[in-house]
Write a protein that holds these residues in place. Structure first.
Motif, mmCIF file in Angstrom:
data_model
loop_
_atom_site.group_PDB
_atom_site.id
_atom_site.type_symbol
_atom_site.label_atom_id
_atom_site.label_comp_id
_atom_site.label_asym_id
_atom_site.label_seq_id
_atom_site.Cartn_x
_atom_site.Cartn_y
_atom_site.Cartn_z
ATOM 1 N N ILE A 90 4.485 -7.704 -6.894
ATOM 2 C CA ILE A 90 4.049 -8.329 -5.812
ATOM 3 C C ILE A 90 2.367 -8.661 -5.581
ATOM 4 O O ILE A 90 1.733 -7.707 -5.796
ATOM 5 N N PHE A 91 2.245 -9.908 -5.474
ATOM 6 C CA PHE A 91 0.781 -10.439 -5.325
ATOM 7 C C PHE A 91 0.507 -10.472 -3.732
ATOM 8 O O PHE A 91 1.138 -11.390 -3.187
ATOM 9 N N ALA A 92 -0.374 -9.612 -3.098
ATOM 10 C CA ALA A 92 -0.517 -9.437 -1.781
ATOM 11 C C ALA A 92 -2.165 -9.118 -1.591
ATOM 12 O O ALA A 92 -2.416 -8.339 -2.280
ATOM 13 N N GLY A 93 -2.346 -9.466 -0.343
ATOM 14 C CA GLY A 93 -3.790 -9.180 0.195
ATOM 15 C C GLY A 93 -4.328 -10.450 0.442
ATOM 16 O O GLY A 93 -4.561 -11.152 -0.721
ATOM 17 N N PRO A 94 -4.833 -10.971 1.632
ATOM 18 C CA PRO A 94 -5.006 -10.116 2.681
ATOM 19 C C PRO A 94 -3.748 -10.353 3.597
ATOM 20 O O PRO A 94 -3.895 -9.731 4.765
ATOM 21 N N THR A 95 -2.928 -10.926 3.320
ATOM 22 C CA THR A 95 -1.655 -11.074 4.345
ATOM 23 C C THR A 95 -0.980 -9.716 4.626
ATOM 24 O O THR A 95 -0.769 -9.266 5.608
ATOM 25 N N LEU A 96 -0.747 -9.047 3.455
ATOM 26 C CA LEU A 96 -0.329 -7.508 3.551
ATOM 27 C C LEU A 96 -1.232 -6.701 2.759
ATOM 28 O O LEU A 96 -1.291 -7.106 1.441
ATOM 29 N N SER A 97 -1.180 -5.549 3.001
ATOM 30 C CA SER A 97 -1.788 -4.431 2.071
ATOM 31 C C SER A 97 -0.695 -3.872 1.404
ATOM 32 O O SER A 97 0.549 -3.701 1.609
ATOM 33 N N ALA A 98 -1.051 -3.345 0.258
ATOM 34 C CA ALA A 98 -0.161 -2.565 -0.669
ATOM 35 C C ALA A 98 0.421 -1.413 0.093
ATOM 36 O O ALA A 98 1.839 -1.369 0.030
ATOM 37 N N GLU A 99 -0.131 -0.730 0.853
ATOM 38 C CA GLU A 99 0.402 0.270 1.639
ATOM 39 C C GLU A 99 1.342 0.082 2.674
ATOM 40 O O GLU A 99 2.667 0.553 2.683
ATOM 41 N N GLU A 100 1.148 -1.055 3.247
ATOM 42 C CA GLU A 100 2.309 -1.685 4.093
ATOM 43 C C GLU A 100 3.474 -2.390 3.333
ATOM 44 O O GLU A 100 4.532 -1.957 3.778
ATOM 45 N N GLY A 101 2.856 -2.954 2.256
ATOM 46 C CA GLY A 101 4.360 -3.284 1.564
ATOM 47 C C GLY A 101 5.102 -2.491 0.820
ATOM 48 O O GLY A 101 6.356 -2.413 0.898
ATOM 49 N N ARG A 102 4.480 -1.427 0.513
ATOM 50 C CA ARG A 102 5.403 -0.106 -0.007
ATOM 51 C C ARG A 102 6.180 0.390 0.916
ATOM 52 O O ARG A 102 7.178 1.119 0.536
#
Length: 251
Positions: free
Chosen positions: A5-17
């Motif tokens: 998953i390519f993410a940030g600033p929409t979602l943080s990795a912590e929130e995504g996990r």
């Protein structure tokens, strides 16, 4: 099964996990999706990607990845744009923002563009996305906080700003300068503080939940029907991307 998953600033990795077990990488630049696909994940989710000063994820990367059997999903930001452009080839879009681009209701890249902090600060957004402004103003109208004319005026003022300059304080200031009712703008400010709609985040979470459900149901390798053309432009992108791969260990 590996998912990237390519993410940030929409979602943080912590929130995504909390939604999906996956490898979370920073916003994608040109070549990043190609390198991720070399690892043969079952799926790639493209949420955030670079726009201006860094070359963006190319359409050919997505097409090449799917040709290797990798499912590619997109939502919220760069992912919504690429999914709308490549849905006919099999890239899967998720969420309201994707639907708006796919239907033609939205057309401009600046609708999802934001400026953000660097990795050390978690890619924190430093401006507000136009799609979030639209969603919040529409929610305020539905709640009776704004009338349709004021909502349209504020949308127009926001759209007239350079994407890096979009913020709620800046927009409400523009509203005052345009002569909008001060009490109505104050009610809007309170609504934003309490009920701001982050449509990009909602769509990013939707992508993760959709992908989790698809994985649980069983996701066989992606099947495609198009012929992939190895153009000079593609070879240039591929070679630049491979030059950034870590060296192979010997022995």
């Amino acid at each position: 099964m590996k998912v990237v998953i390519f993410a940030g600033p929409t979602l943080s990795a912590e929130e995504g996990r909390r939604e999906l077990d996956a490898v979370y990488l920073p916003p994608a630049a040109q070549g990043d999706l190609y390198r991720a696909a070399l690892g043969k994940p079952v799926a790639i989710g493209l949420i955030d990607g670079y726009f201006e000063r860094v070359p963006s994820v190319s359409h050919k990367e997505v097409l090449w990845a799917m040709k290797q059997g990798v499912h590619v999903f997109g939502a919220a930001s760069m992912g919504a744009l690429r999914a709308a452009e490549l849905s006919a080839f099999g890239m899967e879009g998720v969420g309201d923002i994707y639907e708006a681009f796919a239907s033609g209701a939205l057309e401009d890249d600046d609708e999802v563009a934001v400026v953000h902090a660097e990795a050390e600060q978690g890619y924190r957004p430093l401006s507000e996305a136009m799609v979030n402004i639209r969603a919040t103003l529409q929610a305020a109208e539905r709640a009776g906080v704004l009338g349709p004319e004021v909502r349209r005026t504020l949308e127009g003022l926001a759209k007239g700003l350079f994407h890096a300059d979009r913020s709620w304080p800046g927009l409400l200031k523009k509203g005052r300068e345009a002569g909008l009712d001060a009490a109505g703008l104050e009610a809007c400010r309170r609504f934003v503080t309490e009920s701001r709609v982050d449509q990009k985040r909602l769509d990013g979470l939707n992508l993760l939940r959709t992908l989790r459900a698809r994985l649980e149901a069983g996701l066989p390798p992606k099947q495609t029907r198009y012929a992939f053309a190895h153009t000079d432009s593609w070879e240039h992108i591929r070679q630049k991307a491979e030059a950034l791969l870590p060296p192979r260990s010997e022995g």
